[in-house]
Design an enzyme around this catalytic site. Structure first.
Site, PDB file in Angstrom:
ATOM      1  N   ARG A  52       0.869  -1.179   0.000  1.00  8.35           N
ATOM      2  CA  ARG A  52       0.000   0.000   0.000  1.00  8.35           C
ATOM      3  C   ARG A  52       0.901   1.222   0.000  1.00  8.35           C
ATOM      4  O   ARG A  52       2.114   1.092   0.131  1.00  8.35           O
ATOM      5  CB  ARG A  52      -1.020  -0.015   1.140  1.00  8.35           C
ATOM      6  CG  ARG A  52      -0.700  -0.669   2.419  1.00  8.35           C
ATOM      7  CD  ARG A  52       0.433  -0.040   3.177  1.00  8.35           C
ATOM      8  NE  ARG A  52       0.206   1.390   3.355  1.00  8.35           N
ATOM      9  CZ  ARG A  52       1.148   2.304   3.485  1.00  8.35           C
ATOM     10  NH1 ARG A  52       2.432   1.954   3.482  1.00  8.35           N
ATOM     11  NH2 ARG A  52       0.865   3.583   3.656  1.00  8.35           N
ATOM     12  N   ALA A  54       0.756   5.090  -2.239  1.00  3.00           N
ATOM     13  CA  ALA A  54       0.538   5.365  -3.664  1.00  3.00           C
ATOM     14  C   ALA A  54       1.696   4.940  -4.587  1.00  3.00           C
ATOM     15  O   ALA A  54       1.488   4.162  -5.524  1.00  3.00           O
ATOM     16  CB  ALA A  54       0.185   6.833  -3.840  1.00  3.00           C
ATOM     17  N   ARG A  95      -7.566  -0.663  -6.590  1.00  2.00           N
ATOM     18  CA  ARG A  95      -7.893   0.426  -5.648  1.00  2.00           C
ATOM     19  C   ARG A  95      -8.151   1.706  -6.452  1.00  2.00           C
ATOM     20  O   ARG A  95      -7.432   1.971  -7.418  1.00  2.00           O
ATOM     21  CB  ARG A  95      -6.749   0.652  -4.641  1.00  2.00           C
ATOM     22  CG  ARG A  95      -6.559  -0.533  -3.677  1.00  2.00           C
ATOM     23  CD  ARG A  95      -5.605  -0.199  -2.546  1.00  2.00           C
ATOM     24  NE  ARG A  95      -6.238   0.640  -1.550  1.00  2.00           N
ATOM     25  CZ  ARG A  95      -5.574   1.227  -0.546  1.00  2.00           C
ATOM     26  NH1 ARG A  95      -4.268   1.061  -0.430  1.00  2.00           N
ATOM     27  NH2 ARG A  95      -6.212   1.964   0.346  1.00  2.00           N
ATOM     28  N   GLN A 200      -1.732   2.110   9.937  1.00  2.60           N
ATOM     29  CA  GLN A 200      -0.462   2.252   9.204  1.00  2.60           C
ATOM     30  C   GLN A 200       0.561   3.051  10.008  1.00  2.60           C
ATOM     31  O   GLN A 200       1.773   2.864   9.830  1.00  2.60           O
ATOM     32  CB  GLN A 200      -0.692   2.958   7.857  1.00  2.60           C
ATOM     33  CG  GLN A 200      -1.450   2.145   6.837  1.00  2.60           C
ATOM     34  CD  GLN A 200      -2.934   2.454   6.863  1.00  2.60           C
ATOM     35  OE1 GLN A 200      -3.487   2.832   7.902  1.00  2.60           O
ATOM     36  NE2 GLN A 200      -3.605   2.297   5.744  1.00  2.60           N
ATOM     37  N   ASP A 241      -2.339  10.728  -2.047  1.00  2.00           N
ATOM     38  CA  ASP A 241      -2.733   9.671  -2.990  1.00  2.00           C
ATOM     39  C   ASP A 241      -3.130  10.250  -4.334  1.00  2.00           C
ATOM     40  O   ASP A 241      -3.035   9.580  -5.356  1.00  2.00           O
ATOM     41  CB  ASP A 241      -3.884   8.854  -2.414  1.00  2.00           C
ATOM     42  CG  ASP A 241      -3.344   7.911  -1.349  1.00  2.00           C
ATOM     43  OD1 ASP A 241      -3.180   8.347  -0.202  1.00  2.00           O
ATOM     44  OD2 ASP A 241      -3.023   6.755  -1.690  1.00  2.00           O
ATOM     45  N   ASN A 251      -5.649  12.142   0.781  1.00  5.74           N
ATOM     46  CA  ASN A 251      -4.693  11.322   1.541  1.00  5.74           C
ATOM     47  C   ASN A 251      -5.470  10.549   2.605  1.00  5.74           C
ATOM     48  O   ASN A 251      -6.700  10.683   2.734  1.00  5.74           O
ATOM     49  CB  ASN A 251      -3.598  12.196   2.163  1.00  5.74           C
ATOM     50  CG  ASN A 251      -2.459  11.356   2.711  1.00  5.74           C
ATOM     51  OD1 ASN A 251      -1.909  10.493   2.015  1.00  5.74           O
ATOM     52  ND2 ASN A 251      -2.098  11.545   3.961  1.00  5.74           N
ATOM     53  N   LYS A 252      -4.775   9.737   3.356  1.00  3.26           N
ATOM     54  CA  LYS A 252      -5.394   8.861   4.360  1.00  3.26           C
ATOM     55  C   LYS A 252      -6.410   9.599   5.229  1.00  3.26           C
ATOM     56  O   LYS A 252      -6.170  10.739   5.637  1.00  3.26           O
ATOM     57  CB  LYS A 252      -4.273   8.264   5.225  1.00  3.26           C
ATOM     58  CG  LYS A 252      -4.705   7.309   6.318  1.00  3.26           C
ATOM     59  CD  LYS A 252      -5.607   6.201   5.834  1.00  3.26           C
ATOM     60  CE  LYS A 252      -5.046   5.418   4.665  1.00  3.26           C
ATOM     61  NZ  LYS A 252      -6.058   4.543   4.014  1.00  3.26           N
TER      62      LYS A 252
HETATM   63  O1  MRU Z   1      -4.516   3.021   2.334  1.00  3.09           O
HETATM   64  P1  MRU Z   1      -3.038   3.298   2.174  1.00  3.09           P
HETATM   65  O2  MRU Z   1      -2.223   2.756   3.291  1.00  3.09           O
HETATM   66  O3  MRU Z   1      -2.544   2.859   0.814  1.00  3.09           O
HETATM   67  O4  MRU Z   1      -2.941   4.877   2.238  1.00  3.09           O
HETATM   68  C1  MRU Z   1      -1.666   5.451   2.048  1.00  3.09           C
HETATM   69  C2  MRU Z   1      -1.613   6.916   2.207  1.00  3.09           C
HETATM   70  O5  MRU Z   1      -2.606   7.575   2.432  1.00  3.09           O
HETATM   71  C3  MRU Z   1      -0.266   7.557   1.991  1.00  3.09           C
HETATM   72  O6  MRU Z   1      -0.141   8.721   2.741  1.00  3.09           O
HETATM   73  C4  MRU Z   1      -0.088   7.918   0.504  1.00  3.09           C
HETATM   74  O7  MRU Z   1      -0.377   6.822  -0.314  1.00  3.09           O
HETATM   75  C5  MRU Z   1       1.297   8.403   0.219  1.00  3.09           C
HETATM   76  S1  MRU Z   1       2.517   7.137   0.319  1.00  3.09           S
HETATM   77  C6  MRU Z   1       3.994   7.853  -0.069  1.00  3.09           C
END
Ligand code: MRU
Length: 350
Positions: A52, A54, A95, A200, A241, A251-252
């Site tokens: 996971r 991006a 995704r 995470q 993302d 983003n998350k």
């Molecule tokens: O659901 P995830 O764990 O894939 O979400 C990841 C994030 O939100 C990260 O902050 C984003 O992908 C940047 S990773 C360099």
């Protein structure tokens, strides 16, 4: 390589005829590597968050597409392109939010379309996947250098989710400045939000920063405001993302909360992301697709159920931070500030 560089973990390794993938679902309890040999395995790994983040999703999907292409037996280049396109659509469906996924897949598809023979296309696909990974490492190191210019010795910086080395080829985006600082003996203290529902922050960010000896303190998400005040947090940094043409950033889930807090406490809120995370085709964050995930992620922590049977659940995996709450977007091309629409238009031209 320095000791710090050696200690920074990697999640995606290309091994001649398969992908060696760090299973992020198993962290921090065990560092298990999976052997992925086909597109179905790669799709499943992305869908279930074994990989996971991006850029890491994009890199893994690119290797998955190249891998699957090697097994197509046709000698007709037209038929081969059709098969690659089918694989591309399948992998892209894993995704919806991180634009790096389709960005990487489309880079490979374009390569295949330029090839004259099937053999040439197969080789080009693999080379392009390797190039995407090599470039990402370089880009992330530069983001780290650029990001570090915003911080000074002794700063205390809050982050969310994992935008670290294992979410990219190496170094990460939001976490890259901390690795570069560590190499330069600059003292930065990281505060990591645990990042419910799938943790995470606690499982991945705390783990990977500790591997490299970066000073990290874990908090639960609802401790953010109190921590900003009591620990005198100097800045907040997060990954992305997908970034729209006007700077609105997906983003998350929980990133938007932190941007509002940064504003309330008058501290800077930064997004760190490579150009591969910009979606130049969309005008604003309102059109970014937000992934909704399995309710089980909310009603369980690990194996333990923490909510009543039958409860209604809403589980959006991402939120959109409006551009006006973002102090700066740290990229490999420098730090975007002020009028994001103009700054991003400029990126497209150059
Ligand atoms: O659901 P995830 O764990 O894939 O979400 C990841 C994030 O939100 C990260 O902050 C984003 O992908 C940047 S990773 C360099």
């Amino acid at each position: 390589m320095t000791a710090v560089q050696n200690a920074i973990p990697r999640s995606v390794i290309w091994n001649d005829n398969h992908i060696k993938l760090l299973n992020q679902q198993k962290l921090p309890h065990s560092t298990e590597y999976l052997k992925l040999t086909d597109a179905a395995g790669v799709w499943e790994a992305i869908k279930t968050l074994k990989v996971r983040g991006a850029p890491a999703i994009g890199i893994t999907a690119a290797f998955g597409l190249a891998l699957s292409a090697q097994s197509h037996e046709t000698r007709s280049i037209q038929e081969f392109i059709e098969l690659v396109k089918k694989d591309r659509d399948f992998l892209a469906s894993a995704r919806p939010t991180a634009v790096n996924l389709v960005w990487a897949l489309d880079r490979l598809l374009l390569k295949a379309r330029k090839a004259k023979t099937v053999n040439e296309a197969k080789t080009d696909l693999l080379h392009e996947a390797i190039r995407i990974q090599v470039e990402d490492e370089d880009v992330c190191r530069t983001i780290g250098e650029n990001g570090l210019s915003l911080f000074k010795d002794g700063d205390r910086i809050l982050t969310i989710c994992n935008a670290g080395s294992i979410a990219t080829a190496k170094y990460g985006t939001a976490l890259a400045p901390f690795y570069i600082a560590k190499q330069k003996d600059i003292d930065l203290k990281v505060f990591a939000c645990e990042t419910r529902p799938v943790l995470q922050g606690s499982r991945l960010t705390a783990w990977e920063l500790m591997q490299a000896g970066v000073d990290v303190t874990l908090i639960t998400d609802n401790m953010a405001a109190h921590t900003i005040k009591s620990k005198k947090i100097t800045a907040i940094i997060a990954g992305a993302d997908r970034i729209a043409r006007n700077g609105d950033t997906a983003n998350k889930i929980g990133t938007y909360n932190l941007a509002i807090l940064a504003n309330a406490f008058d501290i800077p809120f930064y997004i760190a992301a490579p150009l591969s995370t910009f979606d130049f085709t969309i005008p604003a964050g309102s059109v970014i697709p937000i992934e909704e995930r399995n309710p089980e992620e909310v009603v369980y922590i690990g194996e333990t159920r923490i909510a009543p049977e039958g409860v209604k659940v809403y589980n959006p995996a991402f939120d959109i931070t409006p551009n006006e709450l973002i102090t700066g977007i740290i990229t490999e091309k420098g730090i975007l500030q002020g009028n994001y629409k103009e700054a991003i238009d400029q990126l497209v031209i150059s």
